[in-house]
Design a protein around this motif. Structure first.
Motif, PDB file in Angstrom:
ATOM      1  N   ASP A 141      11.186  -0.270   1.260  1.00 48.38           N
ATOM      2  CA  ASP A 141       9.874  -0.528   1.849  1.00 48.38           C
ATOM      3  C   ASP A 141       9.820  -0.070   3.303  1.00 48.38           C
ATOM      4  N   LEU A 142       8.677   0.441   3.695  1.00 43.81           N
ATOM      5  CA  LEU A 142       8.362   0.598   5.112  1.00 43.81           C
ATOM      6  C   LEU A 142       7.590  -0.661   5.487  1.00 43.81           C
TER       7      LEU A 142
ATOM      8  N   ALA B 210       0.866  -1.171   0.000  1.00 45.40           N
ATOM      9  CA  ALA B 210       0.000   0.000   0.000  1.00 45.40           C
ATOM     10  C   ALA B 210       0.902   1.219   0.000  1.00 45.40           C
ATOM     11  N   GLY B 211       1.169   1.747  -1.191  1.00 43.71           N
ATOM     12  CA  GLY B 211       2.129   2.841  -1.294  1.00 43.71           C
ATOM     13  C   GLY B 211       3.502   2.367  -0.861  1.00 43.71           C
ATOM     14  N   ARG B 212       4.115   3.093   0.068  1.00 43.18           N
ATOM     15  CA  ARG B 212       5.452   2.700   0.540  1.00 43.18           C
ATOM     16  C   ARG B 212       5.402   1.570   1.560  1.00 43.18           C
ATOM     17  N   PHE B 213       4.213   1.231   2.033  1.00 44.46           N
ATOM     18  CA  PHE B 213       4.090   0.253   3.101  1.00 44.46           C
ATOM     19  C   PHE B 213       3.946  -1.165   2.543  1.00 44.46           C
ATOM     20  N   LEU B 214       4.559  -2.106   3.250  1.00 47.97           N
ATOM     21  CA  LEU B 214       4.427  -3.523   2.918  1.00 47.97           C
ATOM     22  C   LEU B 214       4.044  -4.268   4.189  1.00 47.97           C
TER      23      LEU B 214
ATOM     24  N   LEU C 282      -3.912   2.732   4.788  1.00 49.65           N
ATOM     25  CA  LEU C 282      -2.472   2.855   4.551  1.00 49.65           C
ATOM     26  C   LEU C 282      -2.189   3.715   3.322  1.00 49.65           C
ATOM     27  N   LEU C 283      -2.987   3.549   2.278  1.00 51.72           N
ATOM     28  CA  LEU C 283      -2.817   4.380   1.085  1.00 51.72           C
ATOM     29  C   LEU C 283      -3.123   5.840   1.401  1.00 51.72           C
ATOM     30  N   ALA C 284      -4.175   6.071   2.198  1.00 48.84           N
ATOM     31  CA  ALA C 284      -4.510   7.446   2.590  1.00 48.84           C
ATOM     32  C   ALA C 284      -3.423   8.032   3.473  1.00 48.84           C
ATOM     33  N   LEU C 285      -2.875   7.224   4.382  1.00 47.08           N
ATOM     34  CA  LEU C 285      -1.778   7.681   5.235  1.00 47.08           C
ATOM     35  C   LEU C 285      -0.564   8.043   4.395  1.00 47.08           C
ATOM     36  N   ASP C 286      -0.242   7.210   3.435  1.00 45.69           N
ATOM     37  CA  ASP C 286       0.901   7.481   2.561  1.00 45.69           C
ATOM     38  C   ASP C 286       0.707   8.807   1.834  1.00 45.69           C
TER      39      ASP C 286
ATOM     40  N   MET D 188       1.780   1.599  13.766  1.00 41.09           N
ATOM     41  CA  MET D 188       3.169   1.232  13.444  1.00 41.09           C
ATOM     42  C   MET D 188       3.602   1.824  12.111  1.00 41.09           C
ATOM     43  N   ALA D 189       2.678   1.867  11.149  1.00 43.00           N
ATOM     44  CA  ALA D 189       3.019   2.475   9.861  1.00 43.00           C
ATOM     45  C   ALA D 189       3.400   3.940  10.057  1.00 43.00           C
TER      46      ALA D 189
END
Length: 306
Positions: free
Chosen positions: A128-129, A110-114, A151-155, A178-179
């Motif tokens: 990756d975060l 989700a964006g930079r998050f995995l 997560l996408l909105a947070l990114d 945590m993200a």
């Protein structure tokens, strides 16, 4: 947010099949009538069936002993006697769903998050975060449209600004907290009604090396002294359900700084208008709307003081 999984102490499962419209309506009805901390409902197509059209299955999990006659009566009143008579029940072994909560699930980006399980650590790339989640006895694995939408909105928010005070309401396994901690490397407050979820969030924070930044507490919304004292917040996240989100609107507004971003999910598309109305009267305006897997995620912003 329960994310379609049984509650922590799930003891009984009710199941029946019907057409898609009634299946979706039944699952929505259950989540509106019963406490979402103790009940979970899901509707899905029966992929194993050769019928055309395929029937849909409704599964309802209850976290404690339930009056089966009452449930059948509610289904009869809303869906018809024939459907109520077709309901089957069975006992739930907690280990069954805990074991399969992450096993075999692919990593989710989700964006930079995995988001990944321990069995997929080799999927992590240099930039990756990454968040390693073993669902254990709580909720929020990232394999759901609401969590991924948040997560996408947070990114998107983090590409625009760096919030200083962040709170995650209904934290579950702590994924969103945590993200935010991974990206901001600052103190993140979070709370959940469920003490098991709070323990899981704390354990996951240790696993992911962000324990010094995560402050999880058992709380309904912002009703905890630590959460109240550390506001006002300039980023608030709440991945819950429509009804509790509406109830939280005044409290969220009271603890949000002018210009604060608010990310909400756990919403069906039909819930969006009511949520926008509830938060609009509290001084929030819509910035962004996304939909994944039939769930809506909203990014709102609190208007600056005049």
């Amino acid at each position: 947010m329960l994310e379609g999984l049984p509650p922590n102490d799930a003891a009984q499962l009710l199941r029946f099949t019907c057409d898609e419209a009634r299946a979706r309506a039944a699952a929505d009805f259950v989540m509106e009538v019963f406490d979402p901390a103790e009940t979970a409902a899901a509707s899905f197509e029966d992929e194993a069936s050769d019928l055309d059209p395929r029937p849909w299955i409704v599964e309802i999990y209850f976290g404690r002993g339930v009056d089966e006659a009452r449930i059948r009566g509610l289904i009869a009143d809303t869906m018809g006697e024939e459907l109520a008579a077709s309901v089957v029940t069975e006992e739930v072994a907690q280990q069954d769903w805990v074991q399969r909560s992450l096993t075999g699930l692919a990593p989710v980006r989700a964006g930079r998050f995995l988001i990944h399980g321990g069995h997929d650590r080799d999927a992590v790339r240099a930039n990756d975060l990454a968040l390693e989640i073993e669902a254990a006895l709580a909720f929020g694995t990232g394999h759901h449209g609401t969590t991924r939408g948040c997560l996408l909105a947070l990114d998107a928010v983090l590409k625009r600004r760096r919030p200083r005070r962040v709170v995650d309401l209904g934290t579950g396994t702590g994924v969103l907290a945590m993200a935010a901690a991974k990206a901001l490397k600052t103190e993140i407050f979070c709370g959940d009604l469920d003490a098991v979820a709070v323990r899981a969030a704390r354990d996951n924070a240790v696993l992911n090396g962000v324990a010094p930044h995560i402050r999880p507490v058992v709380a309904a919304g912002l009703q905890h002294l630590k959460l109240k004292r550390n506001g006002p917040y300039d980023l608030l996240l709440a991945n819950i359900l429509a009804r509790p989100l509406r109830m939280l609107a005044p409290s969220v507004a009271a603890h949000a700084a002018p210009g604060a971003d608010l990310i909400l999910s756990g919403l069906l598309p039909r819930d969006v208008r009511g949520i926008l109305s509830s938060y609009g009267t509290q001084g929030f305006a819509l910035v962004r709307r996304g939909e994944l897997e039939g769930w809506a995620t909203l990014t709102l912003r609190k208007r600056l003081a005049a």
